[in-house]
Scaffold this motif. Structure first.
Motif, PDB file in Angstrom:
ATOM      1  N   SER A 108       0.842  -1.191   0.000  1.00 61.09           N
ATOM      2  CA  SER A 108       0.000   0.000   0.000  1.00 61.09           C
ATOM      3  C   SER A 108       0.878   1.242   0.000  1.00 61.09           C
ATOM      4  N   ILE A 109       0.281   2.344  -0.388  1.00 64.72           N
ATOM      5  CA  ILE A 109       0.953   3.632  -0.398  1.00 64.72           C
ATOM      6  C   ILE A 109       0.264   4.521   0.633  1.00 64.72           C
ATOM      7  N   CYS A 110       1.046   5.036   1.541  1.00 68.88           N
ATOM      8  CA  CYS A 110       0.506   5.900   2.586  1.00 68.88           C
ATOM      9  C   CYS A 110      -0.113   7.147   1.950  1.00 68.88           C
ATOM     10  N   ASN A 111      -1.300   7.527   2.429  1.00 67.11           N
ATOM     11  CA  ASN A 111      -1.978   8.682   1.839  1.00 67.11           C
ATOM     12  C   ASN A 111      -2.034   9.897   2.767  1.00 67.11           C
ATOM     13  N   HIS A 112      -1.372   9.801   3.924  1.00 66.08           N
ATOM     14  CA  HIS A 112      -1.291  10.935   4.837  1.00 66.08           C
ATOM     15  C   HIS A 112      -0.165  10.708   5.845  1.00 66.08           C
ATOM     16  N   ASN A 113       0.255  11.760   6.507  1.00 69.16           N
ATOM     17  CA  ASN A 113       1.319  11.650   7.512  1.00 69.16           C
ATOM     18  C   ASN A 113       0.754  11.045   8.789  1.00 69.16           C
ATOM     19  N   THR A 114       1.423  10.017   9.315  1.00 73.70           N
ATOM     20  CA  THR A 114       0.957   9.319  10.508  1.00 73.70           C
ATOM     21  C   THR A 114       2.083   8.427  11.012  1.00 73.70           C
ATOM     22  N   THR A 115       1.790   7.583  11.988  1.00 78.63           N
ATOM     23  CA  THR A 115       2.777   6.585  12.399  1.00 78.63           C
ATOM     24  C   THR A 115       2.485   5.283  11.654  1.00 78.63           C
ATOM     25  N   LEU A 116       3.487   4.456  11.534  1.00 75.80           N
ATOM     26  CA  LEU A 116       3.347   3.200  10.800  1.00 75.80           C
ATOM     27  C   LEU A 116       2.252   2.326  11.393  1.00 75.80           C
TER      28      LEU A 116
END
Length: 84
Positions: free
Chosen positions: A10-18
């Motif tokens: 998957s590709i992360c779509n926002h800033n967050t923790t893993l």
């Protein structure tokens, strides 16, 4: 990894923790299970294996290797209708 694993990409779509990202995106595992998978080194961020929670940003590629014997797909909601 070998054929005993299923790869989730998957590709992360926002800033967050893993861990937050994984538990929100793939809800069939709880936080404890995602932490266990992380500690086992089965999660890669941008091609680099991870064993601790870290901050990820929009666009990061997440690869997760889940054992086939543990893989379970979420239940399908069969109560839907199509409106035209």
């Amino acid at each position: 990894m070998n054929e005993e694993f299923i790869t989730l990409k998957s590709i992360c779509n926002h800033n967050t923790t893993l861990i937050s990202y994984l538990s929100e995106r793939f809800t069939y595992y709880d936080l404890d299970k995602w932490n266990q998978i992380l500690l086992e080194g089965k999660i890669y961020v941008n091609g680099i294996p991870q064993n601790k929670n870290l901050n990820i940003i929009k666009g990061d590629e997440i690869l997760t290797f889940v054992e086939k014997s543990e893989a379970k797909e979420p239940a399908v909601d069969k109560n839907f209708s199509v409106e035209w």
